[in-house]
Design a protein around this motif. Sequence first.
Motif, PDB file in Angstrom:
ATOM      1  N   ARG A  14       0.858  -1.191   0.000  1.00 55.26           N
ATOM      2  CA  ARG A  14       0.000   0.000   0.000  1.00 55.26           C
ATOM      3  C   ARG A  14       0.885   1.228   0.000  1.00 55.26           C
ATOM      4  O   ARG A  14       2.056   1.164   0.346  1.00 55.26           O
ATOM      5  CB  ARG A  14      -0.916   0.034   1.238  1.00 55.26           C
ATOM      6  CG  ARG A  14      -1.919  -1.089   1.286  1.00 55.26           C
ATOM      7  CD  ARG A  14      -2.842  -0.966   2.486  1.00 55.26           C
ATOM      8  NE  ARG A  14      -2.073  -1.187   3.717  1.00 55.26           N
ATOM      9  CZ  ARG A  14      -2.532  -0.902   4.928  1.00 55.26           C
ATOM     10  NH1 ARG A  14      -3.734  -0.390   5.096  1.00 55.26           N
ATOM     11  NH2 ARG A  14      -1.792  -1.139   5.988  1.00 55.26           N
ATOM     12  N   LYS A  18      -2.062   5.695   2.166  1.00 54.97           N
ATOM     13  CA  LYS A  18      -3.139   4.756   2.474  1.00 54.97           C
ATOM     14  C   LYS A  18      -2.976   4.188   3.889  1.00 54.97           C
ATOM     15  O   LYS A  18      -3.949   4.053   4.628  1.00 54.97           O
ATOM     16  CB  LYS A  18      -3.175   3.630   1.436  1.00 54.97           C
ATOM     17  CG  LYS A  18      -4.294   2.656   1.628  1.00 54.97           C
ATOM     18  CD  LYS A  18      -5.644   3.295   1.407  1.00 54.97           C
ATOM     19  CE  LYS A  18      -6.729   2.229   1.491  1.00 54.97           C
ATOM     20  NZ  LYS A  18      -8.038   2.785   1.771  1.00 54.97           N
ATOM     21  N   GLU A  21      -3.982   6.963   6.280  1.00 52.35           N
ATOM     22  CA  GLU A  21      -5.445   7.140   6.246  1.00 52.35           C
ATOM     23  C   GLU A  21      -6.157   6.034   7.024  1.00 52.35           C
ATOM     24  O   GLU A  21      -7.066   6.296   7.805  1.00 52.35           O
ATOM     25  CB  GLU A  21      -5.955   7.135   4.803  1.00 52.35           C
ATOM     26  CG  GLU A  21      -5.687   8.391   4.029  1.00 52.35           C
ATOM     27  CD  GLU A  21      -6.126   8.277   2.573  1.00 52.35           C
ATOM     28  OE1 GLU A  21      -6.487   7.165   2.120  1.00 52.35           O
ATOM     29  OE2 GLU A  21      -6.100   9.314   1.888  1.00 52.35           O
ATOM     30  N   ASP A  22      -5.721   4.779   6.787  1.00 53.41           N
ATOM     31  CA  ASP A  22      -6.352   3.652   7.478  1.00 53.41           C
ATOM     32  C   ASP A  22      -6.159   3.735   8.988  1.00 53.41           C
ATOM     33  O   ASP A  22      -7.084   3.489   9.761  1.00 53.41           O
ATOM     34  CB  ASP A  22      -5.813   2.322   6.946  1.00 53.41           C
ATOM     35  CG  ASP A  22      -6.258   2.032   5.526  1.00 53.41           C
ATOM     36  OD1 ASP A  22      -7.181   2.716   5.035  1.00 53.41           O
ATOM     37  OD2 ASP A  22      -5.668   1.126   4.896  1.00 53.41           O
TER      38      ASP A  22
END
Length: 72
Positions: A14, A18, A21-22
């Motif tokens: 990833r 990402k 963000e996760d």
Amino acid sequence: LLAEAKASAARTNRTLTKVIEDALRESLARRSDPSSRSKVLLPTFKGNGLQPGVDLDSNAALLDLMDEHDRS
């Protein structure tokens, strides 16, 4: 912390964005979980309850009623 995030991104194929963000999404979801919140006890006072015509959903109406009460 940044190095750990980069390593996690590489391990999981990833982007760093990402991964961040996760992680942020998970953190915010935990905070908004109602079961994790402590209960708030509000004080109660004796009285006659809600007066007729009081709309608790309207801040403007409540402010008008309080202003009327202050003037009397």
